[in-house]
Structures are given as C-alpha cells and as structure tokens.
Design an enzyme around this catalytic site. Structure first.
Site, PDB file in Angstrom:
ATOM      1  N   HIS A  51      -4.889   9.753  11.268  1.00 20.61           N
ATOM      2  CA  HIS A  51      -6.073  10.516  11.662  1.00 20.61           C
ATOM      3  C   HIS A  51      -7.090   9.694  12.452  1.00 20.61           C
ATOM      4  CE1 HIS A  51      -5.181  13.556   8.199  1.00 20.61           C
ATOM      5  NE2 HIS A  51      -4.386  13.704   9.235  1.00 20.61           N
ATOM      6  N   SER A  62      -4.915  14.833  -1.676  1.00 16.97           N
ATOM      7  CA  SER A  62      -4.761  16.170  -2.248  1.00 16.97           C
ATOM      8  C   SER A  62      -3.584  16.912  -1.610  1.00 16.97           C
ATOM      9  CB  SER A  62      -6.050  16.962  -2.047  1.00 16.97           C
ATOM     10  OG  SER A  62      -6.378  17.002  -0.665  1.00 16.97           O
TER      11      SER A  62
HETATM   12  P1  OAD Z   1      -9.031  14.633  -0.373  1.00 15.30           P
HETATM   13  O1  OAD Z   1     -10.496  14.440  -0.562  1.00 15.30           O
HETATM   14  O2  OAD Z   1      -8.535  15.979  -0.004  1.00 15.30           O
HETATM   15  O3  OAD Z   1      -8.249  14.184  -1.686  1.00 15.30           O
HETATM   16  C1  OAD Z   1      -8.606  13.005  -2.356  1.00 15.30           C
HETATM   17  C2  OAD Z   1      -7.592  12.747  -3.446  1.00 15.30           C
HETATM   18  O4  OAD Z   1      -7.916  11.489  -4.020  1.00 15.30           O
HETATM   19  C3  OAD Z   1      -7.588  13.785  -4.580  1.00 15.30           C
HETATM   20  O5  OAD Z   1      -6.263  14.191  -4.873  1.00 15.30           O
HETATM   21  C4  OAD Z   1      -8.227  13.018  -5.751  1.00 15.30           C
HETATM   22  O6  OAD Z   1      -7.698  13.420  -7.024  1.00 15.30           O
HETATM   23  C5  OAD Z   1      -7.791  11.591  -5.431  1.00 15.30           C
HETATM   24  N1  OAD Z   1      -8.620  10.538  -6.030  1.00 15.30           N
HETATM   25  C6  OAD Z   1      -9.916  10.551  -6.392  1.00 15.30           C
HETATM   26  N2  OAD Z   1     -10.280   9.372  -6.908  1.00 15.30           N
HETATM   27  C7  OAD Z   1      -9.188   8.556  -6.863  1.00 15.30           C
HETATM   28  C8  OAD Z   1      -8.921   7.203  -7.248  1.00 15.30           C
HETATM   29  N3  OAD Z   1      -9.849   6.427  -7.779  1.00 15.30           N
HETATM   30  N4  OAD Z   1      -7.663   6.711  -7.042  1.00 15.30           N
HETATM   31  C9  OAD Z   1      -6.689   7.493  -6.504  1.00 15.30           C
HETATM   32  N5  OAD Z   1      -6.887   8.771  -6.128  1.00 15.30           N
HETATM   33  C10 OAD Z   1      -8.117   9.297  -6.303  1.00 15.30           C
HETATM   34  O7  OAD Z   1      -8.568  13.506   0.701  1.00 15.30           O
HETATM   35  P2  OAD Z   1      -7.249  13.457   1.602  1.00 15.30           P
HETATM   36  O8  OAD Z   1      -6.094  14.076   0.925  1.00 15.30           O
HETATM   37  O9  OAD Z   1      -7.128  12.047   2.081  1.00 15.30           O
HETATM   38  O10 OAD Z   1      -8.965  14.267   7.722  1.00 15.30           O
HETATM   39  O11 OAD Z   1      -7.696  14.364   2.816  1.00 15.30           O
HETATM   40  C11 OAD Z   1      -6.859  14.501   3.917  1.00 15.30           C
HETATM   41  C12 OAD Z   1      -7.642  14.647   5.193  1.00 15.30           C
HETATM   42  O12 OAD Z   1      -8.628  15.676   5.039  1.00 15.30           O
HETATM   43  C13 OAD Z   1      -8.471  13.437   5.564  1.00 15.30           C
HETATM   44  O13 OAD Z   1      -7.725  12.447   6.246  1.00 15.30           O
HETATM   45  C14 OAD Z   1      -9.540  14.006   6.444  1.00 15.30           C
HETATM   46  C15 OAD Z   1      -9.859  15.268   5.672  1.00 15.30           C
HETATM   47  O14 OAD Z   1     -10.300  16.335   6.416  1.00 15.30           O
HETATM   48  C16 OAD Z   1      -9.741  14.247   8.826  1.00 15.30           C
HETATM   49  O15 OAD Z   1     -10.945  14.102   8.808  1.00 15.30           O
HETATM   50  C17 OAD Z   1      -8.985  14.421  10.111  1.00 15.30           C
END
Ligand code: OAD
Length: 228
Positions: free
Chosen positions: A108, A177
């Site tokens: 990204h 997520s």
């Molecule tokens: P999310 O915010 O959707 O998900 C975050 C994940 O991290 C969740 O499943 C939480 O349970 C987990 N989490 C929280 N604390 C944690 C910890 N201490 N250790 C491990 N996991 C933990 O973020 P992404 O899945 O990365 O894109 O989101 C994907 C994309 O959506 C991002 O790259 C961004 C966003 O829109 C763009 O901006 C292009």
C-alpha cells in the site's frame, strides 16, 4: 533465492505496528473512526481536497517519527538467520526496515516517500526534518503526492507478492483484519503443502488449516518461534 533455507513469508497489517504506538484502522479508536477513509485515503478524496490528504499523511509521518520497531518486528528480522524471509506488508510505515528485515514488499505504498504527480516513476524519500508536504510543494521540479496506494487505485505490487506467497513453505499472517483486497486474498495463493499461521488478538475467520495464535504481535512471534 537461498536454496538451503525454507521460505518463510510474513503478511503483516496494522496490528504488527500497534505495539509501537501506531494506531490501527478498524479497532476501537482506530484511524478510520476519526477520519472518513474516503476523504483522506481515496483517489476521489485526493482529487476533491488534496490539502486535507496532505495534512493527514503529514500527521501520520509525525507519528511514525516518534515510533520505534517493537519486539515483533525484531523477531521477524532475526528469523533471517535460519529462514529465507520475505515480508509482504500492508503497512506504510518503515518499522520492518528499521528492525532489520531485508526483503520487504509494501503493498500500500510508503509513508516517508512522495512521488511526482505528473510522472509516477519519480519517487522521492522525505528527510526526517522535512516531512510536511502540501499541494504547493515542489520537489525536483514536480508537484508531489503521498506515495500511498489510495482506495480506488490499483495495487501494483500484488503480482510479485502472489509469486512469493506461491513459493512459501511457511506463511505467517500478523495483525490484519483481512478485509482489504487484494491483500486479503494472498493467503488463497498458498501452496497446499505450506504451513499457515495467523497471529492476532482478535483474529478474523480463516480456513481451518490455518493455526491461529490469538496474541499480540510480540507475544505471538515468541509462540510462533517455539512452534516452528
Ligand atoms: P485493521 O485496522 O483493519 O486491522 C488491524 C488488525 O490488527 C485487527 O485484526 C486487530 O485485531 C489486530 N491487532 C490489534 N492489536 C494488535 C497487536 N498488538 N498485535 C497484533 N495484532 C493486533 O488494519 P489492516 O488489516 O492492516 O490501507 O488494514 C488494511 C488496510 O486498510 C490498511 O493497509 C490501510 C487500511 O485502509 C490503506 O490505507 C490503503
């Protein structure tokens, strides 16, 4: 490629950097709760109000400069001693790099980079003392935009990422997520013989062949290393 070592691929998301103090997107008090995603992270939003989008990423850069890699990032990097490690990250921070990982694909984009509006091949790294950009900023004769893949834009690094996933012996998903495509579909390209793990304290639903480690990134990485 190192032929002796097993190929270990990490697919990381915002949760990987949560313990470094970088906010995730969809947890409570996540970034998208406070900023409408289509205003600050979409192609339409950028066309409508580029000043707001520049401001949003200026704030993200300021947060990143205050952050350090956490134990989870460091353990991922240390595994390069025993494995042929690749990191495929949805994160735009540079914490995997700063922890010492050497093969990283940013699906990204990258927060500390901007690119020319009129020539996307011209990418510029911002220096720590000059992280703020506006629609008026000119670098090397070009107006610039954040080097971020906005929603509504293609994900150019997905093809190399798929190839790496297809060849992996072990795949470890950390802190995502699994709702944003095409990144969320990468696990579908795993070979039938690959070992699959998912570290997340609040994991999404995944196929039963995936071993879920319901912990944060640092503790989860320690458990993973015991299991490998
Ligand atoms: P999310 O915010 O959707 O998900 C975050 C994940 O991290 C969740 O499943 C939480 O349970 C987990 N989490 C929280 N604390 C944690 C910890 N201490 N250790 C491990 N996991 C933990 O973020 P992404 O899945 O990365 O894109 O989101 C994907 C994309 O959506 C991002 O790259 C961004 C966003 O829109 C763009 O901006 C292009």
């Amino acid at each position: 490629m190192d032929t002796k070592k097993k190929k270990l691929v990490f697919l990381t998301g915002a949760g990987m950097s949560a313990e470094s103090g970088i906010r995730t997107f969809r947890d409570s008090n996540g970034l998208w709760e406070n900023y409408p995603v289509m205003d600050v992270a979409s192609a339409d939003g950028f066309a409508r109000n580029p000043k707001l989008v520049h401001q949003f990423y200026n704030m993200r850069r300021a947060d990143l400069l205050k952050a350090e890699p956490n134990e989870g990032h460091r353990l991922v990097a240390q595994l390069e001693k025993d494995y042929d490690v690749y990191v495929i990250t949805q994160n735009v921070d540079n914490l995997h790099e700063r922890a010492g990982s050497s093969k990283i694909i940013h699906l990204h984009g990258e927060l500390m980079k901007v690119r020319a509006l009129d020539d996307e091949s011209k990418v510029y790294e911002l220096k720590a003392g000059a992280i703020e950009t506006t629609p008026e900023t000119i670098i090397d004769g070009h107006h610039v935009r954040p080097h971020i893949v906005f929603f509504q834009e293609a994900v150019p690094m997905i093809e190399p990422a798929i190839e790496i996933v297809q060849q992996a012996d072990i795949i470890v998903v950390i802190g995502t997520s699994l709702v944003v495509y095409p990144a969320a579909s990468l696990l579908n390209f795993a070979s039938p013989t690959a070992q699959l793990f998912y570290i997340d304290p609040n994991p999404a639903i995944v196929p039963s062949r995936v071993t879920v480690i319901k912990k944060g990134a640092s503790e989860g990485m320690k458990e993973l290393i015991e299991r490998l």
